[in-house]
Design an enzyme around this catalytic site. Structure first.
Site, PDB file in Angstrom:
ATOM      1  N   CYS A  54     -52.729   9.996  23.257  1.00  0.00           N
ATOM      2  CA  CYS A  54     -52.787  11.250  24.919  1.00  0.00           C
ATOM      3  C   CYS A  54     -52.192  10.371  26.189  1.00  0.00           C
ATOM      4  O   CYS A  54     -52.353   9.177  25.829  1.00  0.00           O
ATOM      5  CB  CYS A  54     -54.265  10.807  25.272  1.00  0.00           C
ATOM      6  SG  CYS A  54     -54.557  11.277  26.660  1.00  0.00           S
ATOM      7  N   TYR A  86     -50.022  21.583  30.779  1.00  0.00           N
ATOM      8  CA  TYR A  86     -50.475  21.257  30.064  1.00  0.00           C
ATOM      9  C   TYR A  86     -50.658  22.197  29.082  1.00  0.00           C
ATOM     10  O   TYR A  86     -51.304  21.564  27.847  1.00  0.00           O
ATOM     11  CB  TYR A  86     -51.302  20.067  31.243  1.00  0.00           C
ATOM     12  CG  TYR A  86     -52.203  19.835  30.153  1.00  0.00           C
ATOM     13  CD1 TYR A  86     -52.016  18.558  29.481  1.00  0.00           C
ATOM     14  CD2 TYR A  86     -53.621  19.586  29.853  1.00  0.00           C
ATOM     15  CE1 TYR A  86     -52.801  17.950  28.234  1.00  0.00           C
ATOM     16  CE2 TYR A  86     -54.695  19.090  29.175  1.00  0.00           C
ATOM     17  CZ  TYR A  86     -53.949  17.956  28.801  1.00  0.00           C
ATOM     18  OH  TYR A  86     -55.005  17.434  27.866  1.00  0.00           O
ATOM     19  N   GLU A  98     -46.623  14.936  23.424  1.00  0.00           N
ATOM     20  CA  GLU A  98     -47.627  14.021  25.236  1.00  0.00           C
ATOM     21  C   GLU A  98     -46.343  12.885  25.233  1.00  0.00           C
ATOM     22  O   GLU A  98     -47.170  12.013  24.281  1.00  0.00           O
ATOM     23  CB  GLU A  98     -49.145  13.764  24.907  1.00  0.00           C
ATOM     24  CG  GLU A  98     -49.448  15.094  25.330  1.00  0.00           C
ATOM     25  CD  GLU A  98     -51.466  15.002  25.960  1.00  0.00           C
ATOM     26  OE1 GLU A  98     -51.401  13.904  26.414  1.00  0.00           O
ATOM     27  OE2 GLU A  98     -51.828  15.963  25.714  1.00  0.00           O
ATOM     28  N   ASP A 133     -58.264  12.807  18.968  1.00  0.00           N
ATOM     29  CA  ASP A 133     -57.349  13.897  19.080  1.00  0.00           C
ATOM     30  C   ASP A 133     -56.211  14.166  18.392  1.00  0.00           C
ATOM     31  O   ASP A 133     -55.535  13.470  17.646  1.00  0.00           O
ATOM     32  CB  ASP A 133     -56.613  13.004  20.154  1.00  0.00           C
ATOM     33  CG  ASP A 133     -57.427  12.492  21.705  1.00  0.00           C
ATOM     34  OD1 ASP A 133     -58.409  12.870  21.797  1.00  0.00           O
ATOM     35  OD2 ASP A 133     -56.710  11.633  22.141  1.00  0.00           O
ATOM     36  N   TYR A 138     -49.944  15.094  19.892  1.00  0.00           N
ATOM     37  CA  TYR A 138     -49.910  14.002  19.573  1.00  0.00           C
ATOM     38  C   TYR A 138     -49.595  13.128  19.232  1.00  0.00           C
ATOM     39  O   TYR A 138     -50.111  11.645  18.362  1.00  0.00           O
ATOM     40  CB  TYR A 138     -51.884  14.097  19.111  1.00  0.00           C
ATOM     41  CG  TYR A 138     -52.691  13.787  20.445  1.00  0.00           C
ATOM     42  CD1 TYR A 138     -52.958  13.867  21.560  1.00  0.00           C
ATOM     43  CD2 TYR A 138     -53.879  15.336  20.492  1.00  0.00           C
ATOM     44  CE1 TYR A 138     -53.831  14.725  22.708  1.00  0.00           C
ATOM     45  CE2 TYR A 138     -54.690  15.920  21.436  1.00  0.00           C
ATOM     46  CZ  TYR A 138     -54.557  15.155  22.500  1.00  0.00           C
ATOM     47  OH  TYR A 138     -55.159  15.903  23.483  1.00  0.00           O
ATOM     48  N   CYS A 201     -59.550   6.940  27.580  1.00  0.00           N
ATOM     49  CA  CYS A 201     -58.599   6.951  26.544  1.00  0.00           C
ATOM     50  C   CYS A 201     -58.867   5.998  25.358  1.00  0.00           C
ATOM     51  O   CYS A 201     -59.517   6.215  25.099  1.00  0.00           O
ATOM     52  CB  CYS A 201     -58.198   5.209  27.693  1.00  0.00           C
ATOM     53  SG  CYS A 201     -57.025   4.610  26.388  1.00  0.00           S
ATOM     54  N   CYS A 210     -46.825  -6.789  16.378  1.00  0.00           N
ATOM     55  CA  CYS A 210     -45.924  -6.546  15.252  1.00  0.00           C
ATOM     56  C   CYS A 210     -44.617  -7.336  15.842  1.00  0.00           C
ATOM     57  O   CYS A 210     -44.770  -7.964  16.742  1.00  0.00           O
ATOM     58  CB  CYS A 210     -45.163  -5.242  16.699  1.00  0.00           C
ATOM     59  SG  CYS A 210     -43.629  -4.292  16.192  1.00  0.00           S
TER      60      CYS A 210
END
Length: 219
Positions: A54, A86, A98, A133, A138, A201, A210
């Site tokens: 998202c 959208y 997105e 999601d 996504y 969120c 990472c």
């Protein structure tokens, strides 16, 4: 809407929606820093586009990095339909993701820092979803055209894939390529979580660090 959000297969090019020739109206300036959303950007500023779920929460991850990021914007990329809305993107019939456009100064914000933020802010092993999601919009992606930057992104992917594997995660599904045109999303989506601090969120990382910057060819 909930049904359409569950589409997990990319549409064939001849099945995508026709779109429109005119760009959608959007904000003129960034809600947080007041800078022009569409530019012109200062000399030396580069751009990269990230897809990590998202785009409301994804955009916030990058504007919070500070002054080395000139501006961020949400939009749609890596699909077929020109100037999609959208709702059209959520239908799964545009092929778009997105995404977040990040305009940054590499002298003040190393590309490797953006890559590290990208990888650690979501789970890049989930395919056409991010957490709850679900849908092609996504998917995980890094979109840019500069060959050197593409090589850096691929090197960071390989390094992070090894770190994830060591922790029991599956293979990375992130696409790294030229995503074609970036289409700015509607005004109400821009910097959404700055306007609505309690807004949704759905981002969640893997908890795996990472190793960009540790023997990896990223700035």
């Amino acid at each position: 809407m909930l049904f359409f959000r569950k589409r997990a297969e990319m549409p064939a090019p001849d099945q995508t929606l026709p779109g429109r020739p005119t760009p959608l109206p959007t904000a003129e300036r960034h809600f947080v820093n007041g800078r022009p959303l569409k530019g012109p950007y200062p000399a030396g500023v580069e751009t990269v586009v990230f897809g990590l779920g998202c785009f409301w929460g994804a955009e916030r991850k990058f504007w919070q990095l500070g002054d080395g990021v000139f501006v961020t914007a949400v939009g749609y990329a890596a699909g077929t339909t020109p100037n999609p809305t959208y709702e059209e993107v959520c239908s799964g019939m545009t092929g778009h993701n997105e995404v977040v456009l990040v305009a940054y100064d590499p002298a003040a914000m190393p590309f490797g820092t953006l890559l590290k933020t990208f990888w650690e802010s979501h789970d890049p092993t989930q395919g056409m979803r991010q957490g709850n999601d679900v849908g092609t919009q996504y998917r995980s992606g890094i979109y840019l055209s500069d060959p050197a930057r593409l090589a850096e992104a691929e090197a960071s992917r390989d390094a992070y894939a090894a770190a994830l594997k060591a922790r029991g995660f599956g293979p990375i599904t992130t696409e790294i390529r030229d995503g074609g045109p970036f289409y700015f999303a509607e005004e109400y989506h821009q910097q959404y979580l700055a306007k609505n601090p309690g807004g949704y969120c759905g981002l969640g990382g893997t908890g795996v660090s990472c190793p960009v910057g540790i023997g990896v060819a990223a700035e």
